[in-house]
Motif scaffolding. Sequence first.
Motif, PDB file in Angstrom:
ATOM      1  N   GLN A 135       9.016  28.306 -63.471  1.00  0.00           N
ATOM      2  CA  GLN A 135       7.571  28.077 -63.430  1.00  0.00           C
ATOM      3  C   GLN A 135       7.057  27.445 -64.721  1.00  0.00           C
ATOM      4  O   GLN A 135       6.144  26.615 -64.698  1.00  0.00           O
ATOM      5  CB  GLN A 135       6.855  29.395 -63.157  1.00  0.00           C
ATOM      6  N   ALA A 136       7.643  27.846 -65.842  1.00  0.00           N
ATOM      7  CA  ALA A 136       7.209  27.297 -67.129  1.00  0.00           C
ATOM      8  C   ALA A 136       7.507  25.803 -67.224  1.00  0.00           C
ATOM      9  O   ALA A 136       6.893  25.098 -68.034  1.00  0.00           O
ATOM     10  CB  ALA A 136       7.903  28.041 -68.272  1.00  0.00           C
ATOM     11  N   GLY A 137       8.449  25.315 -66.397  1.00  0.00           N
ATOM     12  CA  GLY A 137       8.784  23.898 -66.421  1.00  0.00           C
ATOM     13  C   GLY A 137       7.866  23.065 -65.544  1.00  0.00           C
ATOM     14  O   GLY A 137       7.286  22.073 -65.998  1.00  0.00           O
ATOM     15  N   TRP A 138       7.709  23.484 -64.272  1.00  0.00           N
ATOM     16  CA  TRP A 138       6.952  22.632 -63.348  1.00  0.00           C
ATOM     17  C   TRP A 138       5.458  22.948 -63.260  1.00  0.00           C
ATOM     18  O   TRP A 138       4.651  22.070 -62.963  1.00  0.00           O
ATOM     19  CB  TRP A 138       7.562  22.657 -61.942  1.00  0.00           C
ATOM     20  N   ALA A 139       5.050  24.175 -63.543  1.00  0.00           N
ATOM     21  CA  ALA A 139       3.639  24.538 -63.367  1.00  0.00           C
ATOM     22  C   ALA A 139       2.680  23.733 -64.266  1.00  0.00           C
ATOM     23  O   ALA A 139       1.662  23.221 -63.767  1.00  0.00           O
ATOM     24  CB  ALA A 139       3.443  26.034 -63.582  1.00  0.00           C
ATOM     25  N   PRO A 140       2.949  23.582 -65.573  1.00  0.00           N
ATOM     26  CA  PRO A 140       2.008  22.820 -66.408  1.00  0.00           C
ATOM     27  C   PRO A 140       1.866  21.360 -65.962  1.00  0.00           C
ATOM     28  O   PRO A 140       0.760  20.802 -66.002  1.00  0.00           O
ATOM     29  CB  PRO A 140       2.633  22.911 -67.800  1.00  0.00           C
ATOM     30  N   LEU A 141       2.987  20.763 -65.519  1.00  0.00           N
ATOM     31  CA  LEU A 141       2.922  19.365 -65.103  1.00  0.00           C
ATOM     32  C   LEU A 141       2.212  19.210 -63.761  1.00  0.00           C
ATOM     33  O   LEU A 141       1.399  18.295 -63.580  1.00  0.00           O
ATOM     34  CB  LEU A 141       4.342  18.786 -65.026  1.00  0.00           C
ATOM     35  N   LEU A 142       2.511  20.093 -62.827  1.00  0.00           N
ATOM     36  CA  LEU A 142       1.821  20.028 -61.533  1.00  0.00           C
ATOM     37  C   LEU A 142       0.330  20.356 -61.682  1.00  0.00           C
ATOM     38  O   LEU A 142      -0.510  19.834 -60.931  1.00  0.00           O
ATOM     39  CB  LEU A 142       2.479  20.978 -60.532  1.00  0.00           C
ATOM     40  N   TYR A 143      -0.002  21.196 -62.627  1.00  0.00           N
ATOM     41  CA  TYR A 143      -1.419  21.490 -62.928  1.00  0.00           C
ATOM     42  C   TYR A 143      -2.155  20.192 -63.263  1.00  0.00           C
ATOM     43  O   TYR A 143      -3.237  19.907 -62.730  1.00  0.00           O
ATOM     44  CB  TYR A 143      -1.477  22.460 -64.104  1.00  0.00           C
ATOM     45  N   ARG A 144      -1.535  19.381 -64.126  1.00  0.00           N
ATOM     46  CA  ARG A 144      -2.146  18.109 -64.526  1.00  0.00           C
ATOM     47  C   ARG A 144      -2.198  17.126 -63.359  1.00  0.00           C
ATOM     48  O   ARG A 144      -3.181  16.399 -63.165  1.00  0.00           O
ATOM     49  CB  ARG A 144      -1.359  17.506 -65.683  1.00  0.00           C
ATOM     50  N   VAL A 145      -1.113  17.102 -62.581  1.00  0.00           N
ATOM     51  CA  VAL A 145      -1.060  16.182 -61.437  1.00  0.00           C
ATOM     52  C   VAL A 145      -2.134  16.519 -60.419  1.00  0.00           C
ATOM     53  O   VAL A 145      -2.897  15.637 -59.964  1.00  0.00           O
ATOM     54  CB  VAL A 145       0.335  16.225 -60.780  1.00  0.00           C
ATOM     55  N   TYR A 146      -2.250  17.791 -60.048  1.00  0.00           N
ATOM     56  CA  TYR A 146      -3.230  18.191 -59.038  1.00  0.00           C
ATOM     57  C   TYR A 146      -4.663  18.026 -59.553  1.00  0.00           C
ATOM     58  O   TYR A 146      -5.582  17.690 -58.784  1.00  0.00           O
ATOM     59  CB  TYR A 146      -2.988  19.631 -58.600  1.00  0.00           C
ATOM     60  N   LEU A 147      -4.844  18.235 -60.851  1.00  0.00           N
ATOM     61  CA  LEU A 147      -6.168  18.015 -61.447  1.00  0.00           C
ATOM     62  C   LEU A 147      -6.518  16.531 -61.383  1.00  0.00           C
ATOM     63  O   LEU A 147      -7.637  16.152 -60.995  1.00  0.00           O
ATOM     64  CB  LEU A 147      -6.188  18.501 -62.894  1.00  0.00           C
ATOM     65  N   GLY A 148      -5.544  15.707 -61.769  1.00  0.00           N
ATOM     66  CA  GLY A 148      -5.800  14.264 -61.777  1.00  0.00           C
ATOM     67  C   GLY A 148      -6.006  13.684 -60.395  1.00  0.00           C
ATOM     68  O   GLY A 148      -6.714  12.681 -60.239  1.00  0.00           O
ATOM     69  N   LEU A 149      -5.393  14.296 -59.386  1.00  0.00           N
ATOM     70  CA  LEU A 149      -5.527  13.810 -58.015  1.00  0.00           C
ATOM     71  C   LEU A 149      -6.624  14.548 -57.240  1.00  0.00           C
ATOM     72  O   LEU A 149      -6.777  14.337 -56.041  1.00  0.00           O
ATOM     73  CB  LEU A 149      -4.187  13.943 -57.274  1.00  0.00           C
ATOM     74  N   ASN A 150      -7.322  15.436 -57.947  1.00  0.00           N
ATOM     75  CA  ASN A 150      -8.447  16.186 -57.349  1.00  0.00           C
ATOM     76  C   ASN A 150      -8.005  16.972 -56.116  1.00  0.00           C
ATOM     77  O   ASN A 150      -8.670  16.969 -55.070  1.00  0.00           O
ATOM     78  CB  ASN A 150      -9.589  15.223 -56.981  1.00  0.00           C
ATOM     79  N   MET A 151      -6.855  17.645 -56.254  1.00  0.00           N
ATOM     80  CA  MET A 151      -6.317  18.463 -55.161  1.00  0.00           C
ATOM     81  C   MET A 151      -6.648  19.925 -55.468  1.00  0.00           C
ATOM     82  O   MET A 151      -5.880  20.649 -56.111  1.00  0.00           O
ATOM     83  CB  MET A 151      -4.806  18.243 -55.031  1.00  0.00           C
ATOM     84  N   GLY A 152      -7.830  20.338 -55.008  1.00  0.00           N
ATOM     85  CA  GLY A 152      -8.391  21.624 -55.400  1.00  0.00           C
ATOM     86  C   GLY A 152      -7.537  22.837 -55.095  1.00  0.00           C
ATOM     87  O   GLY A 152      -7.287  23.687 -55.972  1.00  0.00           O
ATOM     88  N   LYS A 153      -7.044  22.949 -53.870  1.00  0.00           N
ATOM     89  CA  LYS A 153      -6.267  24.122 -53.472  1.00  0.00           C
ATOM     90  C   LYS A 153      -4.984  24.246 -54.280  1.00  0.00           C
ATOM     91  O   LYS A 153      -4.639  25.323 -54.787  1.00  0.00           O
ATOM     92  CB  LYS A 153      -5.945  24.033 -51.979  1.00  0.00           C
TER      93      LYS A 153
END
Length: 405
Positions: free
Chosen positions: A373-391
């Motif tokens: 989780q420490a590897g993929w969570a921070p990056l996916l956080y940024r990706v979903y924020l940038g793509l406006n994927m709220g859920k």
Amino acid sequence: MSRFSIYAVIMMLLWAPCVCAQKAYKPVKAALKAKNAEEALKKVAELENDSLYRGDPKLYKMGIDAYLIMNDAENEKIYLRQACDTAKFFNSTYGIFHYALKCDSAERIQMEERKKKVKYRSGNNSLLALHYANLYAGCHYYYLNKKWDDASRFLRMYVDAYTSEIWMPGHRPEAQKRRLRCAYLYAKCAYWKKAYQDVFRYKDLLLADSVLRKPALEYMAASSVAMGDTAAYVSYLQQGLSDYPLHTFFFSNMEDYYMQRGKHAEALALAEKMLKIDSTNVRFLEGKSLALLNLRRYRESIATSLKCLAVNDSLPMPYYYIGACYCNLANEVKLPAAINTPQYRHETEKLRTLYTSARPYLEKYRQLMPDDQAGWAPLLYRVYLGLNMGKQFEEMDAILKELEL
């Protein structure tokens, strides 16, 4: 004093130790005659602590005889298919070697100092030749049972006994392959016991063998780093890389060494050197991709990871490297202050394209490595924020908060 009197005094002085020894050895002989091996060995051990008897080949010969009684008793049980004390059988075998070698060493000293002829060597030579195979069996018995201290003791005896002067010409067993095997197992036992210095006891013997050289270099490298000897660690890795370039242990550890010290250019140079030998080796491609990522050469890192996935698409790290590279490229995008401008819209679209490109690779990495989780969570956080994927963003936000606890 007459010449005869002087001679008599000298003879008395010479005979005194012999008479004393005969008296001291009497209980040992009695125990041997009674087949009481444990009592005999106890008496022998007591006499070994006495400087008057220590170093007497005869004492050590009695030690051999005691262990022979013990060994024969267990051997007879095996022959009769009765319950045998396996440890006792093998330890008595070891004891025979222990005292036979001490006996031979003591005889050689007497031969050099007093010009006495060896008395027991021939018999001991034949005895060790007879029991050498059982000593080898004892090595494997303790090794397979993971009793590393006992295994080390037996392995060392097997290897060292082979070079003893006790062997008469033409009587040494043909056991060089077994000896090499035991030397290697000794190094492994030493490593598992964390007795790292002992890993190198048979260094020259192991490194000279074409079969055992590679695994021996691995253990020597691992032991060197455990002891904090960085220079030796690097030296063994470099030897391994030179002799076995396709064996990834040496490459992976050399790459880690460079990465941990921020020597990313050296890591890249090594990976490229290895790729000239094998252009489709996934370990070399992974190493190059990571080095390029750390050097901020993101597009090249992505291209290298894609080559790696073309060879093997089940590897998790190339997916991570690609996703991380796209996210890092997104970090380099600078949005103008003026929102309502073509340049702002252009840069915003570039960001969206980069995050869109990163998403499938990071989600695949998450699928392959769910616990990281420490590897993929921070990056996916940024990706979903940038793509406006709220859920999806909320899920990553919750995971990150859990990680912070």
